[in-house]
Design an enzyme around this catalytic site. Structure first.
Site, mmCIF file in Angstrom:
data_model
loop_
_atom_site.group_PDB
_atom_site.id
_atom_site.type_symbol
_atom_site.label_atom_id
_atom_site.label_comp_id
_atom_site.label_asym_id
_atom_site.label_seq_id
_atom_site.Cartn_x
_atom_site.Cartn_y
_atom_site.Cartn_z
ATOM 1 N N GLU A 1 1.486 -13.213 3.887
ATOM 2 C CA GLU A 1 2.309 -13.944 3.161
ATOM 3 C C GLU A 1 1.657 -15.072 2.119
ATOM 4 O O GLU A 1 1.930 -15.294 1.166
ATOM 5 C CB GLU A 1 3.295 -14.442 4.097
ATOM 6 C CG GLU A 1 4.325 -13.480 4.396
ATOM 7 C CD GLU A 1 4.196 -12.682 5.526
ATOM 8 O OE1 GLU A 1 2.795 -12.441 6.018
ATOM 9 O OE2 GLU A 1 5.016 -12.063 6.234
ATOM 10 N N GLU B 1 6.460 -8.523 11.998
ATOM 11 C CA GLU B 1 7.695 -9.062 12.656
ATOM 12 C C GLU B 1 8.413 -7.993 13.101
ATOM 13 O O GLU B 1 9.152 -8.306 14.350
ATOM 14 C CB GLU B 1 8.552 -9.764 11.557
ATOM 15 C CG GLU B 1 7.659 -10.907 10.806
ATOM 16 C CD GLU B 1 8.336 -11.794 9.645
ATOM 17 O OE1 GLU B 1 8.748 -11.053 8.796
ATOM 18 O OE2 GLU B 1 8.564 -13.119 9.779
HETATM 19 C C1 1HE Z 1 5.360 -1.612 -1.535
HETATM 20 C C2 1HE Z 1 4.854 -2.626 -0.661
HETATM 21 C C3 1HE Z 1 5.661 -3.641 -0.179
HETATM 22 C C4 1HE Z 1 3.508 -0.717 -0.888
HETATM 23 N N1 1HE Z 1 6.870 -3.745 -0.846
HETATM 24 N N2 1HE Z 1 6.434 -1.797 -2.253
HETATM 25 N N3 1HE Z 1 3.026 -7.336 2.844
HETATM 26 C C5 1HE Z 1 1.967 -7.022 2.093
HETATM 27 O O1 1HE Z 1 1.631 -8.014 1.301
HETATM 28 C C6 1HE Z 1 1.565 -5.821 1.922
HETATM 29 C C7 1HE Z 1 1.606 -5.017 0.706
HETATM 30 N N4 1HE Z 1 1.213 -3.606 0.778
HETATM 31 C C8 1HE Z 1 -0.309 -3.449 0.542
HETATM 32 O O2 1HE Z 1 -0.999 -4.215 0.867
HETATM 33 C C9 1HE Z 1 -0.535 -1.942 0.553
HETATM 34 O O3 1HE Z 1 0.436 -1.204 -0.017
HETATM 35 C C10 1HE Z 1 -0.881 -1.166 2.016
HETATM 36 C C11 1HE Z 1 -2.066 -1.740 2.745
HETATM 37 C C12 1HE Z 1 0.206 -1.327 2.843
HETATM 38 C C13 1HE Z 1 -1.054 0.609 1.545
HETATM 39 O O4 1HE Z 1 -1.929 0.445 0.546
HETATM 40 P P1 1HE Z 1 -1.910 1.931 -0.022
HETATM 41 O O5 1HE Z 1 -3.302 2.008 -0.977
HETATM 42 O O6 1HE Z 1 -1.901 3.073 1.009
HETATM 43 O O7 1HE Z 1 -0.730 2.033 -1.156
HETATM 44 P P2 1HE Z 1 -0.167 1.197 -2.384
HETATM 45 O O8 1HE Z 1 -0.843 2.208 -3.539
HETATM 46 O O9 1HE Z 1 -0.480 -0.266 -2.326
HETATM 47 O O10 1HE Z 1 1.451 1.360 -2.519
HETATM 48 C C14 1HE Z 1 2.083 2.763 -2.577
HETATM 49 C C15 1HE Z 1 3.338 2.479 -2.766
HETATM 50 O O11 1HE Z 1 3.879 1.554 -1.884
HETATM 51 C C16 1HE Z 1 3.431 1.550 -4.245
HETATM 52 O O12 1HE Z 1 4.601 2.028 -4.835
HETATM 53 P P3 1HE Z 1 4.600 3.027 -6.301
HETATM 54 O O13 1HE Z 1 5.714 3.274 -6.651
HETATM 55 O O14 1HE Z 1 3.709 2.199 -7.053
HETATM 56 O O15 1HE Z 1 3.975 4.343 -5.712
HETATM 57 C C17 1HE Z 1 3.710 0.311 -3.649
HETATM 58 O O16 1HE Z 1 4.263 -0.622 -4.685
HETATM 59 C C18 1HE Z 1 4.534 0.556 -2.485
HETATM 60 N N5 1HE Z 1 4.478 -0.523 -1.528
HETATM 61 N N6 1HE Z 1 3.615 -2.102 -0.061
HETATM 62 C C19 1HE Z 1 6.942 -2.811 -2.035
HETATM 63 N N7 1HE Z 1 5.380 -4.573 0.652
HETATM 64 C C20 1HE Z 1 11.167 -11.758 5.759
HETATM 65 S S1 1HE Z 1 9.757 -12.112 5.007
HETATM 66 C C21 1HE Z 1 8.749 -11.093 5.214
HETATM 67 C C22 1HE Z 1 7.329 -11.354 4.176
HETATM 68 C C23 1HE Z 1 6.656 -10.260 3.935
HETATM 69 O O17 1HE Z 1 6.548 -9.412 4.642
HETATM 70 S S2 1HE Z 1 5.447 -10.416 2.866
HETATM 71 C C24 1HE Z 1 4.740 -8.861 2.369
HETATM 72 C C25 1HE Z 1 3.703 -8.519 3.113
#
Ligand code: 1HE
Length: 264
Positions: free
Chosen positions: A138, A118
């Site tokens: 989502e 977005e």
């Molecule tokens: C996060 C987030 C997040 C990572 N919010 N903390 N978005 C998603 O569903 C995407 C979610 N994220 C992922 O699928 C993966 O993190 C990635 C593919 C982007 C990257 O993977 P990777 O293996 O490099 O990282 P990781 O181990 O998953 O995450 C590393 C850290 O980033 C970890 O935090 P830590 O404190 O445990 O080290 C994760 O929690 C953090 N992290 N992504 C919060 N999204 C207005 S409405 C909009 C609706 C949406 O956008 S829905 C979200 C969709």
């Protein structure tokens, strides 16, 4: 070169008015918390009046943006009206970008997902590298897009692909992503370098011309064809008679201006 630091963004401005805005929360994959959205609003509200000629929107780390900060959303346990207001702030930020009149070029790498897509779709030009991938997870998270994807991503890829992306979490990357319109450029090397080159090229246009391109086209999409044609005439009346365009027209008339030629 001057720089400005927010908590989650850095901004570097050069003497030509090229700004580089970098999402700077790589340890959280640049997930968008409420604070980052407020910073984007502040930045993009002011940029058009602070001499920005073109803005590269980049991100630190391997991933452009993981979308909504899901951990914050989980911890806040928001009520419907709280999240509605959060979404309205996202719209404020992204509308400032799309309608602000300053060309914004997004330099993408890795995940451009959910709210990250977005954000990217609010830029005027998207440049992807070979690592870039796009998705709307989502649906799988039990959520719905709230930062304008139903409008901007649908504009890019069309309604059927948008619904497929939302239902299945389908990932687009590479040539296929280019073909469906998620970005305009797919580069072999660095998307940042390519975005900088594009930014410099756009900044060579007259600011009023860029203002019209980067606000009027979007506004006109929201109008009836009849009103859009009227608005186009009014905008062209102002832009096409600007004093600064005289020099360029002079050069064309005197045959010193570059001609439009096919690519080599
Ligand atoms: C996060 C987030 C997040 C990572 N919010 N903390 N978005 C998603 O569903 C995407 C979610 N994220 C992922 O699928 C993966 O993190 C990635 C593919 C982007 C990257 O993977 P990777 O293996 O490099 O990282 P990781 O181990 O998953 O995450 C590393 C850290 O980033 C970890 O935090 P830590 O404190 O445990 O080290 C994760 O929690 C953090 N992290 N992504 C919060 N999204 C207005 S409405 C909009 C609706 C949406 O956008 S829905 C979200 C969709």
């Amino acid at each position: 070169m001057t720089s400005q630091t927010f908590k989650n963004l850095t901004v570097e401005k050069d003497e030509d008015g090229i700004w580089v805005v970098t999402l700077n929360r790589p340890e959280k994959r640049n997930a968008l918390n409420a604070e980052t959205i407020e910073e984007l609003i502040e930045l993009f509200s002011k940029a058009p009046r602070q001499g920005a000629r073109a803005i590269v929107l980049a991100a630190k780390g391997d991933h452009f943006c993981a979308g909504l900060d899901l951990v914050e959303h989980h911890d806040e346990d928001r009520r419907p009206e709280d999240f509605m207001h959060i979404c309205l702030r996202w719209h404020e930020a992204f509308n400032k970008m799309e309608y602000g009149g300053v060309p914004i070029i997004a330099a993408l790498q890795g995940a451009v997902v959910g709210g990250g897509l977005e954000l990217a779709s609010s830029a005027h030009i998207r440049v992807a590298d070979q690592s870039t991938y796009f998705a709307l997870p989502e649906g799988q998270r039990g959520l719905f897009t709230g930062g304008g994807a139903t409008i901007r991503v649908t504009d890019l890829v069309g309604k059927s692909r948008m619904i497929d992306m939302m239902l299945t979490g389908r990932v687009y990357q590479g040539q296929e992503a280019l073909d469906v319109g998620l970005m305009q450029y797919l580069v072999e090397g660095s998307s940042f370098d390519a975005a900088m080159e594009i930014a410099r090229k756009t900044a060579a246009n007259l600011p009023l011309t860029n203002f019209a391109i980067c606000s009027a086209v979007s506004h006109m999409q929201n109008m009836s064809a009849l009103d859009a044609a009227y608005a186009e005439a009014v905008v062209a009346g102002v832009v096409n008679t600007q004093q600064a365009a005289r020099e360029r027209l002079d050069a064309f008339a005197k045959k010193t201006a570059a001609r439009v030629r096919p690519n080599e």
